[in-house]
Write a protein that holds these residues in place. Structure first.
Motif, PDB file in Angstrom:
ATOM      1  N   GLY A 191       0.827  -1.222   0.000  1.00 37.23           N
ATOM      2  CA  GLY A 191       0.000   0.000   0.000  1.00 37.23           C
ATOM      3  C   GLY A 191       0.851   1.257   0.000  1.00 37.23           C
ATOM      4  O   GLY A 191       0.713   2.121  -0.880  1.00 37.23           O
ATOM      5  N   PRO A 192       1.747   1.390   0.981  1.00 35.07           N
ATOM      6  CA  PRO A 192       2.576   2.604   1.022  1.00 35.07           C
ATOM      7  C   PRO A 192       3.360   2.865  -0.267  1.00 35.07           C
ATOM      8  O   PRO A 192       3.502   4.025  -0.679  1.00 35.07           O
ATOM      9  CB  PRO A 192       3.528   2.314   2.189  1.00 35.07           C
ATOM     10  CG  PRO A 192       2.731   1.429   3.103  1.00 35.07           C
ATOM     11  CD  PRO A 192       1.874   0.588   2.207  1.00 35.07           C
ATOM     12  N   LEU A 193       3.838   1.817  -0.932  1.00 35.40           N
ATOM     13  CA  LEU A 193       4.621   2.046  -2.159  1.00 35.40           C
ATOM     14  C   LEU A 193       3.725   2.508  -3.310  1.00 35.40           C
ATOM     15  O   LEU A 193       4.119   3.347  -4.118  1.00 35.40           O
ATOM     16  CB  LEU A 193       5.411   0.780  -2.526  1.00 35.40           C
ATOM     17  CG  LEU A 193       6.572   0.494  -1.553  1.00 35.40           C
ATOM     18  CD1 LEU A 193       7.157  -0.892  -1.762  1.00 35.40           C
ATOM     19  CD2 LEU A 193       7.669   1.563  -1.674  1.00 35.40           C
ATOM     20  N   LEU A 194       2.511   1.981  -3.333  1.00 38.20           N
ATOM     21  CA  LEU A 194       1.548   2.450  -4.338  1.00 38.20           C
ATOM     22  C   LEU A 194       1.193   3.918  -4.057  1.00 38.20           C
ATOM     23  O   LEU A 194       1.135   4.760  -4.964  1.00 38.20           O
ATOM     24  CB  LEU A 194       0.293   1.567  -4.272  1.00 38.20           C
ATOM     25  CG  LEU A 194      -0.908   1.985  -5.112  1.00 38.20           C
ATOM     26  CD1 LEU A 194      -0.551   2.050  -6.594  1.00 38.20           C
ATOM     27  CD2 LEU A 194      -2.077   1.013  -4.888  1.00 38.20           C
ATOM     28  N   ARG A 195       0.990   4.232  -2.796  1.00 36.93           N
ATOM     29  CA  ARG A 195       0.604   5.609  -2.425  1.00 36.93           C
ATOM     30  C   ARG A 195       1.726   6.599  -2.716  1.00 36.93           C
ATOM     31  O   ARG A 195       1.480   7.742  -3.136  1.00 36.93           O
ATOM     32  CB  ARG A 195       0.238   5.637  -0.931  1.00 36.93           C
ATOM     33  CG  ARG A 195      -0.309   6.971  -0.473  1.00 36.93           C
ATOM     34  CD  ARG A 195      -0.856   6.871   0.933  1.00 36.93           C
ATOM     35  NE  ARG A 195      -1.417   8.121   1.385  1.00 36.93           N
ATOM     36  CZ  ARG A 195      -1.080   8.714   2.529  1.00 36.93           C
ATOM     37  NH1 ARG A 195      -0.193   8.163   3.342  1.00 36.93           N
ATOM     38  NH2 ARG A 195      -1.626   9.861   2.865  1.00 36.93           N
ATOM     39  N   GLY A 237       7.918   3.821   3.006  1.00 35.18           N
ATOM     40  CA  GLY A 237       8.498   3.065   1.904  1.00 35.18           C
ATOM     41  C   GLY A 237       9.706   3.724   1.254  1.00 35.18           C
ATOM     42  O   GLY A 237      10.271   3.191   0.300  1.00 35.18           O
ATOM     43  N   PHE A 238      10.128   4.898   1.777  1.00 34.14           N
ATOM     44  CA  PHE A 238      11.252   5.616   1.152  1.00 34.14           C
ATOM     45  C   PHE A 238      12.526   4.753   1.107  1.00 34.14           C
ATOM     46  O   PHE A 238      13.239   4.734   0.102  1.00 34.14           O
ATOM     47  CB  PHE A 238      11.556   6.915   1.917  1.00 34.14           C
ATOM     48  CG  PHE A 238      10.464   7.946   1.812  1.00 34.14           C
ATOM     49  CD1 PHE A 238      10.360   8.760   0.693  1.00 34.14           C
ATOM     50  CD2 PHE A 238       9.520   8.096   2.819  1.00 34.14           C
ATOM     51  CE1 PHE A 238       9.356   9.711   0.584  1.00 34.14           C
ATOM     52  CE2 PHE A 238       8.514   9.040   2.726  1.00 34.14           C
ATOM     53  CZ  PHE A 238       8.422   9.851   1.611  1.00 34.14           C
ATOM     54  N   SER A 239      12.793   4.026   2.198  1.00 32.09           N
ATOM     55  CA  SER A 239      14.047   3.264   2.210  1.00 32.09           C
ATOM     56  C   SER A 239      13.980   2.085   1.226  1.00 32.09           C
ATOM     57  O   SER A 239      15.004   1.666   0.694  1.00 32.09           O
ATOM     58  CB  SER A 239      14.394   2.789   3.626  1.00 32.09           C
ATOM     59  OG  SER A 239      13.346   2.008   4.108  1.00 32.09           O
ATOM     60  N   SER A 240      12.768   1.595   0.973  1.00 29.51           N
ATOM     61  CA  SER A 240      12.648   0.517  -0.034  1.00 29.51           C
ATOM     62  C   SER A 240      12.995   1.063  -1.419  1.00 29.51           C
ATOM     63  O   SER A 240      13.635   0.380  -2.228  1.00 29.51           O
ATOM     64  CB  SER A 240      11.225  -0.039  -0.063  1.00 29.51           C
ATOM     65  OG  SER A 240      10.892  -0.569   1.188  1.00 29.51           O
ATOM     66  N   VAL A 241      12.568   2.294  -1.704  1.00 29.90           N
ATOM     67  CA  VAL A 241      12.899   2.887  -3.013  1.00 29.90           C
ATOM     68  C   VAL A 241      14.413   3.053  -3.116  1.00 29.90           C
ATOM     69  O   VAL A 241      15.020   2.714  -4.147  1.00 29.90           O
ATOM     70  CB  VAL A 241      12.200   4.255  -3.214  1.00 29.90           C
ATOM     71  CG1 VAL A 241      12.542   4.826  -4.591  1.00 29.90           C
ATOM     72  CG2 VAL A 241      10.696   4.134  -3.044  1.00 29.90           C
ATOM     73  N   ASP A 242      15.037   3.519  -2.033  1.00 31.87           N
ATOM     74  CA  ASP A 242      16.502   3.700  -2.052  1.00 31.87           C
ATOM     75  C   ASP A 242      17.203   2.368  -2.310  1.00 31.87           C
ATOM     76  O   ASP A 242      18.181   2.290  -3.055  1.00 31.87           O
ATOM     77  CB  ASP A 242      16.995   4.284  -0.721  1.00 31.87           C
ATOM     78  CG  ASP A 242      16.503   5.719  -0.523  1.00 31.87           C
ATOM     79  OD1 ASP A 242      16.140   6.353  -1.532  1.00 31.87           O
ATOM     80  OD2 ASP A 242      16.466   6.176   0.629  1.00 31.87           O
ATOM     81  N   ARG A 243      16.674   1.336  -1.685  1.00 32.62           N
ATOM     82  CA  ARG A 243      17.282   0.004  -1.833  1.00 32.62           C
ATOM     83  C   ARG A 243      17.182  -0.480  -3.291  1.00 32.62           C
ATOM     84  O   ARG A 243      18.162  -0.951  -3.862  1.00 32.62           O
ATOM     85  CB  ARG A 243      16.528  -0.944  -0.890  1.00 32.62           C
ATOM     86  CG  ARG A 243      16.833  -2.390  -1.081  1.00 32.62           C
ATOM     87  CD  ARG A 243      16.086  -3.208  -0.033  1.00 32.62           C
ATOM     88  NE  ARG A 243      16.013  -4.599  -0.447  1.00 32.62           N
ATOM     89  CZ  ARG A 243      15.489  -5.558   0.288  1.00 32.62           C
ATOM     90  NH1 ARG A 243      14.987  -5.289   1.463  1.00 32.62           N
ATOM     91  NH2 ARG A 243      15.473  -6.800  -0.148  1.00 32.62           N
ATOM     92  N   VAL A 244      16.018  -0.314  -3.893  1.00 25.88           N
ATOM     93  CA  VAL A 244      15.840  -0.771  -5.277  1.00 25.88           C
ATOM     94  C   VAL A 244      16.689   0.087  -6.220  1.00 25.88           C
ATOM     95  O   VAL A 244      17.362  -0.430  -7.127  1.00 25.88           O
ATOM     96  CB  VAL A 244      14.348  -0.733  -5.687  1.00 25.88           C
ATOM     97  CG1 VAL A 244      14.177  -1.095  -7.150  1.00 25.88           C
ATOM     98  CG2 VAL A 244      13.537  -1.683  -4.803  1.00 25.88           C
TER      99      VAL A 244
END
Ligand code: HEM
Length: 327
Positions: free
Chosen positions: A58-62, A99-106
């Motif tokens: 959800g957070p990544l979609l948002r 979800g910001f750190s997930s974006v950084d990781r990807v």
């Protein structure tokens, strides 16, 4: 005079077809030569991320939605504030983004494979699509070629994001300003099949009875009582409630069943029952007989949203790290 008419004609045709010139430059397979595995790399990381924390879908979609609604899909939502500039992510409606750190990781994985090539805006677009797929929702092809912006303003975010207290005229106006119509509004609201919300996003409906969306005709009273047990006051900032109780980690059509029974969590969800077009759609999808139709509609509206005011060509930059401009 005549030459300017000739120059403007192709643009007029594109606009007539509902495509902005910038959006027309986004293509599937944009990185075919420069980073052919970009989507596979994002998928592999997303499988790990969502596998470990399914509630991050959800957070990544948002994040993608909040990016696209402010300055277009240019990853401006990912930029950190600096001395003298409060960035979008620190605006009030964005305080609950995750979800910001997930974006950084990807992005770090993508940079390792294809340095200085793939924009953060494109990474976020692919991640949002994969978040939906991994939550058992539809797949849609993503067009790519977005560039990253260098400007991010909390004031703009506060002014341009739709408020949870929005009614149909207000929400329609905000969506229209992004080139999205009433159907996109009712379809994209279906994203609330995923995720959770904090009390202040809906407590007005429980404790401020001057609101026309308060318990009563617009909010099922039994549901309101249940919500009150979770959300003790308008200032309760800690407690989370699911917007699609019972299946908030699964992308499905049960959100529409809740809304149709006056159990939509936000005023903006409840508002979908106040307009004939959106009400018909909610009630149709709520039957559970048209799940495929909703999946198709959602895919289409997401592709439209992913095209909002994108930067392409020589505009913007390819950010190395998503939280800071290159220079
Ligand atoms: C129609 C206008 C919309 C309004 C007024 C709205 C409002 C909100 C609010 C207030 C929250 C809860 C924030 C919190 O308290 O933590 C939320 C959560 C969420 N929204 Fe929306 N939203 C809208 C449209 C959308 C769209 C278009 C999408 C995506 C395509 C979306 C995806 C989500 C998701 C996935 C969550 C859950 C996030 C989480 O679990 O942390 N929303 N929305």
């Amino acid at each position: 005079m005549r030459s300017s008419v000739v120059l403007l004609l192709p643009i007029a045709l594109l606009l007539f077809a509902g495509i902005t010139p910038a959006a027309a430059q986004l293509v599937e397979g944009f990185y075919g030569k420069t980073c052919p595995n970009v989507e596979a790399i994002v998928r592999e990381e997303m499988e790990k991320i969502i596998g470990a924390a399914p509630s991050l879908a959800g957070p990544l979609l948002r994040l993608h939605f909040h990016d696209c609604f402010v300055r277009g899909c240019d990853a401006s939502v990912l930029l950190n504030s600096t001395e003298g500039n409060l960035a979008e992510r620190d605006a009030k409606p964005n305080k609950s983004l995750r979800g910001f750190s997930s974006v950084d990781r990807v992005k770090a994985k993508i940079e390792a494979a294809c340095p200085n090539t793939v924009s953060c805006a494109d990474v976020l677009t692919i991640m949002a699509r994969d978040a939906v797929v991994l939550a058992k929702g539809p797949f849609w092809p993503v067009t790519l070629g977005r560039r990253d912006g260098t400007v991010s303003s909390a004031v703009e975010a506060a002014n341009e994001l739709p408020p949870s207290s929005g009614d149909i005229p207000q929400l329609t106006k905000i969506f229209a300003s992004k080139g999205l119509d009433l159907k996109d509004l009712v379809v994209l609201s279906g994203a609330h099949t995923l995720g959770t919300a904090h009390c202040p996003s809906y407590a007005d409906r429980l404790y401020n009875f001057s609101s026309s969306y308060a318990a009563g005709p617009m909010l099922d009273s039994e549901y309101a009582e249940k919500l009150k047990m979770r959300c003790k006051s308008v200032d309760d900032k800690a407690m989370l409630s699911e917007m699609d109780p019972g299946s908030y980690k699964t992308f499905d059509t049960s959100y529409y069943r809740h809304v149709s029974k006056r159990r939509g969590l936000f005023q903006s969800d409840a508002a979908l029952l106040t307009d004939a077009t959106t009400r018909d759609y909610v009630q149709r999808i709520a039957t559970g007989k048209f799940d495929d139709e909703f999946f198709r509609d959602f895919s289409e509206s997401m592709m439209k949203m992913g095209n909002v005011a994108v930067l392409t060509g020589a505009e913007g930059e390819i950010r190395k790290k998503c939280y800071v401009p290159n220079n």
